[in-house]
Write a protein that holds these residues in place. Structure first.
Motif, short mmCIF file in Angstrom:
data_model
loop_
_atom_site.label_atom_id
_atom_site.label_comp_id
_atom_site.label_asym_id
_atom_site.label_seq_id
_atom_site.Cartn_x
_atom_site.Cartn_y
_atom_site.Cartn_z
N GLN A 187 44.89 48.46 27.08
CA GLN A 187 45.97 48.01 27.95
C GLN A 187 44.97 47.51 29.05
O GLN A 187 44.00 48.00 29.33
N PRO A 188 45.61 46.63 29.90
CA PRO A 188 44.82 46.18 31.16
C PRO A 188 44.16 47.43 32.16
O PRO A 188 44.94 48.40 32.29
N ILE A 189 43.27 47.13 32.51
CA ILE A 189 42.58 48.29 33.47
C ILE A 189 42.61 47.44 34.86
O ILE A 189 41.94 46.36 35.12
N GLU A 190 43.22 48.19 35.85
CA GLU A 190 43.06 47.46 37.33
C GLU A 190 41.63 47.17 37.91
O GLU A 190 40.75 47.95 37.45
N GLY A 191 41.76 46.13 38.57
CA GLY A 191 40.21 46.01 39.28
C GLY A 191 39.00 45.22 38.63
O GLY A 191 38.10 45.33 38.98
N GLU A 213 34.08 29.46 39.83
CA GLU A 213 35.37 30.31 40.05
C GLU A 213 36.39 29.89 39.02
O GLU A 213 37.18 30.90 38.92
N ASP A 214 36.61 28.99 38.53
CA ASP A 214 37.60 28.63 37.66
C ASP A 214 37.35 29.34 36.17
O ASP A 214 38.49 30.23 35.71
N VAL A 215 36.29 29.72 36.06
CA VAL A 215 35.95 30.41 34.74
C VAL A 215 36.22 32.01 35.01
O VAL A 215 36.91 32.85 34.20
N THR A 216 35.52 32.26 36.21
CA THR A 216 35.96 33.78 36.50
C THR A 216 37.48 34.05 36.78
O THR A 216 37.79 34.87 36.42
N ALA A 217 38.19 33.05 37.20
CA ALA A 217 39.60 33.24 37.29
C ALA A 217 40.26 33.57 35.68
O ALA A 217 41.18 34.07 35.62
N GLN A 218 39.74 32.85 34.97
CA GLN A 218 40.43 32.69 33.57
C GLN A 218 40.00 33.92 32.98
O GLN A 218 40.74 34.69 32.34
N ILE A 219 38.76 34.35 33.31
CA ILE A 219 38.19 35.95 32.66
C ILE A 219 39.32 37.02 33.36
O ILE A 219 39.78 37.92 32.65
N PHE A 220 39.36 36.92 34.75
CA PHE A 220 40.39 38.06 35.33
C PHE A 220 41.55 37.97 34.76
O PHE A 220 42.45 39.07 34.59
N LYS A 221 42.20 36.64 34.58
CA LYS A 221 43.52 36.70 33.99
C LYS A 221 43.50 37.39 32.88
O LYS A 221 44.60 37.99 32.38
N ALA A 222 42.52 36.97 31.76
CA ALA A 222 42.42 37.89 30.43
C ALA A 222 42.42 39.07 30.59
O ALA A 222 43.09 40.01 29.79
N THR A 223 41.65 39.91 31.61
CA THR A 223 41.81 41.29 31.74
C THR A 223 42.91 41.67 32.05
O THR A 223 43.44 42.92 31.71
N GLU A 224 43.86 40.97 32.71
CA GLU A 224 45.20 41.38 33.06
C GLU A 224 46.32 41.35 31.81
O GLU A 224 47.50 41.97 31.97
N ALA A 225 45.74 40.64 30.92
CA ALA A 225 46.64 40.44 29.92
C ALA A 225 46.49 41.04 28.59
O ALA A 225 47.32 41.16 27.36
N ILE A 226 45.07 41.74 28.58
CA ILE A 226 44.56 42.29 27.43
C ILE A 226 45.32 43.14 26.74
O ILE A 226 45.89 44.21 27.20
#
Ligand code: G16
Length: 541
Positions: free
Chosen positions: A9-13, A137-150
């Motif tokens: 599940q997503p891990i914060e931070g 930044e647009d790529v890191t934003a996508q990666i971050f989004k994926a960490t929140e949905a994993i």
């Protein structure tokens, strides 16, 4: 070999900062932490089936284990090939070069750069794109989004891959090529610089000391400076990468590389001194009895780069991060080339380099580089300095004096207040931002404030806008203060205060003396002591 799908599940931070995701090593070693982030990279970039990646790191604690996990995850997600540095080692600039020269789709660099390493220190994972540079930044934003949905990640159940020898192997269906981490990078340096001229300089008795700080540049510096260029054996010190960098901070600045600075200021000083950081992208340069600030180094390199073969055609433009001193601006003006001001973070130079608008880039945080790769490059900067000195003929001090006489001198220093409670640091910045419009025309530290704003960057290539990139205060006469919070720390908040004063006449002042009014003004304007309760910075560079 079994392909496993592990529920998670997503891990914060897991939001990438200035340069990838950096956390305490034991956080990265926690259940699913690394795996979640790596899967989020794969998901954030639209999957990795059939793609080729480069993988390596700075050799810090957990580097080897993390590399094995990433290989198994890459194989499980269908990557065609991973090119890995032998021993899972690659300096950041060498990784950038490999991504470019092999036409790879991207790369993963395992490093927390200049942050200390070890079980209780820091670890980091950074994703670079196909141009060899840090993900924008647009790529890191996508990666971050994926960490929140994993919800799950895929990994192969397999034995460790032998990374101790160069050669080809397979993991499941995925090809693995283990490469000498130094060879391709060294060949690139030989194309850019006049090795014959540097060799002749060293043969004439020009002495140098390079401190690799127990980090990844050791093998590169030994091979290039000692073996290829003939610097005396022992010129490269602390040359064996160690998982905890010998217990030190691998940060090439006057605080953490103090033994080198002491040597260079003492009676036994060689002609040239330099150091590099954990992952080999930063540099510090000194001459006998003189420390060259990173901002000055950028300016001098820009003014003289044409003396090296790789830059003999001149520069298309230069770029510096906003807090970097404006010394290079005057060089660009004299050369009649554009000078770009970008936010802190090497990723912001990528578009300018790709579009051919800038050839040289640099930052106050000990980073200099060019369009030869898409990262800053510590050893490259050292070689460019040596090439320039070999052709120019004088000492580092002579070169700096001549430069300042022509362009004036930008006295510069950075004060860091580390590990502040985040609310305290953010409160100070919020109060400061609220007062910005009232500041112009008022006085602080006996100086008249001419301008005050918060920096936002409009990328001239892709039109993207990055806001909230630091507070700038400009004074009559050219002095400047920048306040911003670091994006690379792992504990609380780090306040960075960048201080600059220009002097066209007095070229030999003690920087602390030249900057005294600006330092007073910084506290008056931002109330640093009042907010933080600290009487002075933790680190001054
Ligand atoms: C990274 C970035 C640099 C930045 C530096 C400091 O360097 O690549 O662009 O200047 O961090 O950033 P901050 O002031 O946000 O801490 P490195 O060498 O750590 O990868």
């Amino acid at each position: 070999m079994t392909m496993l799908t592990i529920q998670t599940q997503p891990i914060e931070g897991q939001k990438p900062g200035t340069s990838g995701l950096r956390k305490k090593t034991n956080v990265f070693m926690g259940p699913h932490y690394l795996e979640n982030f790596v899967q989020a990279i794969w998901d954030g970039i639209g999957g990795i089936a059939g793609k080729t990646f480069v993988l390596g790191g700075d050799g810090r604690y957990f580097n080897d284990r993390a590399a094995q996990v990433i290989l198994r995850m890459a194989a499980a997600s269908g990557a065609a090939k991973v090119i890995v540095g032998q021993g899972a080692l690659l300096s950041t600039p060498a990784a950038s070069h490999l991504i470019r020269s092999r036409g790879a789709d991207g790369g993963i660099i395992l490093s927390a750069s200049h942050n200390p390493g070890g079980p209780d220190e820091d670890f980091g994972v950074k994703y670079n794109t196909a141009n060899g540079g840090p993900a924008p930044e647009d790529v890191t934003a996508q990666i971050f989004k994926a960490t929140e949905a994993i919800k799950s990640y895929r990994i192969l159940e397999a034995q460790d891959v032998d990374l101790s020898r160069a050669g080809a192997t397979k993991l499941g269906e995925m090809q693995i090529e283990v490469v000498d981490p130094v060879a391709d990078y060294q060949a690139l340096m030989q194309q850019l610089f006049d090795f014959g001229a540097i060799r002749a300089l060293l043969a004439r008795g020009f002495s140098l000391r390079f401190d690799a700080m127990h980090a990844v540049t050791g093998p590169y510096a030994k091979a290039i400076l000692e073996d290829a260029l003939g610097a005396a054996r022992g010129s490269v010190i602390n040359a064996v990468p160690s998982p905890d960098f010998g217990g030190f901070h691998p940060d090439p600045n006057p605080v953490w590389a103090k033994p080198l600075v002491d040597l260079m200021m003492g009676p036994e000083a060689p002609d040239f001194g330099a150091a590099s950081d954990g992952d080999g992208d930063r540099n510090m340069v000194l001459g006998r009895g003189i420390y060259v600030t990173p901002s000055d180094s950028l300016a001098v390199l820009a003014a003289n780069a044409h003396l090296a073969p790789g830059y003999s055609g001149g520069l298309k433009g230069v770029a510096r991060s906003m807090p970097t001193s404006k010394a290079v601006d005057r060089v660009a003006e004299a050369l009649g080339i554009p000078c770009y001001e970008t936010p802190t973070g090497w990723k912001f130079f990528g578009n300018l380099l790709d579009a051919g608008r800038a050839t040289l880039c640099g930052e106050e945080s000990a980073g200099t580089g060019s369009d030869h790769v898409r990262e800053k490059d510590g050893l490259w900067a050292v070689l460019l300095w040596l090439n320039i000195l070999a052709v120019w003929g004088g000492s580092v001090r002579d070169l700096m004096q001549a430069h300042w006489q022509q362009y004036g001198r930008n006295y510069y220093s950075r004060h860091d207040y580390e590990a502040l409670p985040a609310e305290q640091a953010e409160g100070m910045m919020a109060e400061l931002k609220a007062r910005l419009s009232d500041l112009p025309g008022t006085q602080a530290g006996g100086l008249v404030i001419e301008s005050a704003d918060e920096f936002a960057y409009d990328d001239p290539v892709d039109g993207s806008r990055s806001e909230g990139q630091g507070v700038r205060i400009g004074f009559e006469g050219g002095g400047r203060i920048v306040f911003r919070l670091s994006g690379t720390g792992t504990v609380g908040a780090t306040l960075r205060v960048y201080l600059e004063q220009v002097d066209a006449k007095n070229l030999d002042l003690d920087p602390a003396q030249a900057l005294a009014p600006v330092i007073r003004a910084a506290d008056e304007i931002a109330g640093i002591a009042r907010h933080t309760g600290r009487s002075g910075p933790d680190v001054t560079t």
